[in-house]
Design a protein around this motif. Structure first.
Motif, PDB file in Angstrom:
ATOM      1  N   MET A 178      65.304  90.019 -53.000  1.00  0.00           N
ATOM      2  CA  MET A 178      64.565  90.647 -51.938  1.00  0.00           C
ATOM      3  C   MET A 178      63.119  90.143 -51.897  1.00  0.00           C
ATOM      4  SD  MET A 178      65.740  92.402 -49.646  1.00  0.00           S
ATOM      5  CE  MET A 178      66.257  93.898 -48.968  1.00  0.00           C
ATOM      6  N   ARG A 179      62.567  89.798 -53.039  1.00  0.00           N
ATOM      7  CA  ARG A 179      61.213  89.247 -53.066  1.00  0.00           C
ATOM      8  C   ARG A 179      61.153  87.923 -52.336  1.00  0.00           C
ATOM      9  NH1 ARG A 179      59.728  89.743 -59.233  1.00  0.00           N
ATOM     10  NH2 ARG A 179      60.463  91.864 -59.422  1.00  0.00           N
ATOM     11  N   PHE A 180      62.229  87.141 -52.457  1.00  0.00           N
ATOM     12  CA  PHE A 180      62.277  85.859 -51.769  1.00  0.00           C
ATOM     13  C   PHE A 180      62.205  86.054 -50.260  1.00  0.00           C
ATOM     14  CE2 PHE A 180      64.740  82.466 -49.716  1.00  0.00           C
ATOM     15  CZ  PHE A 180      63.929  81.389 -50.060  1.00  0.00           C
ATOM     16  N   LEU A 181      62.876  87.081 -49.744  1.00  0.00           N
ATOM     17  CA  LEU A 181      62.836  87.333 -48.307  1.00  0.00           C
ATOM     18  C   LEU A 181      61.434  87.731 -47.866  1.00  0.00           C
ATOM     19  CD1 LEU A 181      66.186  89.166 -47.554  1.00  0.00           C
ATOM     20  CD2 LEU A 181      65.540  86.828 -47.035  1.00  0.00           C
ATOM     21  N   PHE A 182      60.733  88.513 -48.683  1.00  0.00           N
ATOM     22  CA  PHE A 182      59.359  88.882 -48.345  1.00  0.00           C
ATOM     23  C   PHE A 182      58.468  87.643 -48.326  1.00  0.00           C
ATOM     24  CE2 PHE A 182      55.055  90.125 -49.643  1.00  0.00           C
ATOM     25  CZ  PHE A 182      54.737  90.915 -48.556  1.00  0.00           C
ATOM     26  N   PHE A 183      58.637  86.765 -49.319  1.00  0.00           N
ATOM     27  CA  PHE A 183      57.876  85.520 -49.371  1.00  0.00           C
ATOM     28  C   PHE A 183      58.174  84.662 -48.144  1.00  0.00           C
ATOM     29  CE2 PHE A 183      57.894  80.992 -50.576  1.00  0.00           C
ATOM     30  CZ  PHE A 183      56.537  80.826 -50.795  1.00  0.00           C
ATOM     31  N   LEU A 184      59.441  84.565 -47.769  1.00  0.00           N
ATOM     32  CA  LEU A 184      59.842  83.795 -46.602  1.00  0.00           C
ATOM     33  C   LEU A 184      59.240  84.382 -45.330  1.00  0.00           C
ATOM     34  CD1 LEU A 184      61.579  81.320 -45.959  1.00  0.00           C
ATOM     35  CD2 LEU A 184      63.498  82.853 -45.612  1.00  0.00           C
ATOM     36  N   PHE A 185      59.220  85.705 -45.233  1.00  0.00           N
ATOM     37  CA  PHE A 185      58.632  86.380 -44.074  1.00  0.00           C
ATOM     38  C   PHE A 185      57.135  86.072 -43.968  1.00  0.00           C
ATOM     39  CE2 PHE A 185      56.675  90.168 -42.117  1.00  0.00           C
ATOM     40  CZ  PHE A 185      57.287  90.096 -40.885  1.00  0.00           C
ATOM     41  N   VAL A 186      56.431  86.111 -45.078  1.00  0.00           N
ATOM     42  CA  VAL A 186      54.999  85.804 -45.077  1.00  0.00           C
ATOM     43  C   VAL A 186      54.761  84.356 -44.679  1.00  0.00           C
ATOM     44  CG1 VAL A 186      52.962  85.589 -46.564  1.00  0.00           C
ATOM     45  CG2 VAL A 186      54.411  87.618 -46.716  1.00  0.00           C
ATOM     46  N   VAL A 187      55.582  83.443 -45.185  1.00  0.00           N
ATOM     47  CA  VAL A 187      55.438  82.029 -44.827  1.00  0.00           C
ATOM     48  C   VAL A 187      55.689  81.822 -43.331  1.00  0.00           C
ATOM     49  CG1 VAL A 187      56.442  79.737 -45.163  1.00  0.00           C
ATOM     50  CG2 VAL A 187      55.932  81.179 -47.136  1.00  0.00           C
ATOM     51  N   ILE A 188      56.679  82.510 -42.782  1.00  0.00           N
ATOM     52  CA  ILE A 188      56.967  82.403 -41.350  1.00  0.00           C
ATOM     53  C   ILE A 188      55.774  82.903 -40.538  1.00  0.00           C
ATOM     54  CG2 ILE A 188      58.407  83.307 -39.481  1.00  0.00           C
ATOM     55  CD1 ILE A 188      60.722  83.330 -41.532  1.00  0.00           C
ATOM     56  N   PHE A 234      65.869  83.446 -42.778  1.00  0.00           N
ATOM     57  CA  PHE A 234      65.472  84.815 -43.118  1.00  0.00           C
ATOM     58  C   PHE A 234      66.530  85.820 -42.663  1.00  0.00           C
ATOM     59  CE2 PHE A 234      63.460  88.813 -41.945  1.00  0.00           C
ATOM     60  CZ  PHE A 234      62.860  89.165 -43.150  1.00  0.00           C
ATOM     61  N   VAL A 235      66.986  85.671 -41.422  1.00  0.00           N
ATOM     62  CA  VAL A 235      68.003  86.590 -40.893  1.00  0.00           C
ATOM     63  C   VAL A 235      69.305  86.455 -41.690  1.00  0.00           C
ATOM     64  CG1 VAL A 235      69.444  87.086 -38.879  1.00  0.00           C
ATOM     65  CG2 VAL A 235      66.995  86.717 -38.621  1.00  0.00           C
ATOM     66  N   ALA A 236      69.679  85.230 -42.017  1.00  0.00           N
ATOM     67  CA  ALA A 236      70.905  85.023 -42.796  1.00  0.00           C
ATOM     68  C   ALA A 236      70.767  85.650 -44.185  1.00  0.00           C
ATOM     69  CB  ALA A 236      71.193  83.534 -42.918  1.00  0.00           C
ATOM     70  N   GLY A 237      69.622  85.496 -44.795  1.00  0.00           N
ATOM     71  CA  GLY A 237      69.389  86.103 -46.110  1.00  0.00           C
ATOM     72  C   GLY A 237      69.371  87.614 -46.039  1.00  0.00           C
ATOM     73  N   TYR A 238      68.776  88.168 -44.974  1.00  0.00           N
ATOM     74  CA  TYR A 238      68.740  89.622 -44.825  1.00  0.00           C
ATOM     75  C   TYR A 238      70.147  90.174 -44.623  1.00  0.00           C
ATOM     76  CZ  TYR A 238      67.712  94.224 -42.992  1.00  0.00           C
ATOM     77  OH  TYR A 238      67.686  95.584 -42.788  1.00  0.00           O
ATOM     78  N   LEU A 239      70.946  89.510 -43.795  1.00  0.00           N
ATOM     79  CA  LEU A 239      72.303  89.992 -43.563  1.00  0.00           C
ATOM     80  C   LEU A 239      73.161  89.891 -44.810  1.00  0.00           C
ATOM     81  CD1 LEU A 239      72.982  88.609 -39.989  1.00  0.00           C
ATOM     82  CD2 LEU A 239      72.471  90.962 -40.653  1.00  0.00           C
ATOM     83  N   ARG A 240      72.851  88.957 -45.660  1.00  0.00           N
ATOM     84  CA  ARG A 240      73.590  88.818 -46.922  1.00  0.00           C
ATOM     85  C   ARG A 240      73.302  90.009 -47.855  1.00  0.00           C
ATOM     86  NH1 ARG A 240      72.219  85.186 -51.709  1.00  0.00           N
ATOM     87  NH2 ARG A 240      74.085  85.372 -52.963  1.00  0.00           N
ATOM     88  N   PHE A 241      72.069  90.521 -47.812  1.00  0.00           N
ATOM     89  CA  PHE A 241      71.693  91.627 -48.683  1.00  0.00           C
ATOM     90  C   PHE A 241      72.071  92.983 -48.127  1.00  0.00           C
ATOM     91  CE2 PHE A 241      68.591  88.593 -50.606  1.00  0.00           C
ATOM     92  CZ  PHE A 241      69.062  88.704 -51.891  1.00  0.00           C
ATOM     93  N   VAL A 242      72.351  93.065 -46.824  1.00  0.00           N
ATOM     94  CA  VAL A 242      72.661  94.358 -46.220  1.00  0.00           C
ATOM     95  C   VAL A 242      74.129  94.677 -46.358  1.00  0.00           C
ATOM     96  CG1 VAL A 242      72.764  95.618 -44.038  1.00  0.00           C
ATOM     97  CG2 VAL A 242      70.736  94.324 -44.628  1.00  0.00           C
TER      98      VAL A 242
END
Length: 51
Positions: free
Chosen positions: A1-11, A43-51
């Motif tokens: 989940m931290r990776f998704l936050f990092f990816l969101f900030v980079v975007i 990001f969306v693909a990673g989020y859907l994987r975690f949900v």
């Protein structure tokens, strides 16, 4: 989940940089928008994987 936050900030940083580089360098701005779009899909693909 931290990776998704990092990816969101980079975007967000890429979108900010693309917006403010628009008048001076269109090619850089377009490249940043494309890279942000690709990372947004990841990001969306990673989020859907975690949900």
């Amino acid at each position: 989940m931290r990776f998704l936050f990092f990816l969101f900030v980079v975007i967000l940083l890429m979108l900010w940089a693309a917006y403010f580089s628009r008048p001076g360098n269109r090619t850089l701005s377009n490249a940043l928008y494309i890279a942000a779009a690709v990372m947004g899909v990841l990001f969306v693909a990673g989020y859907l994987r975690f949900v």
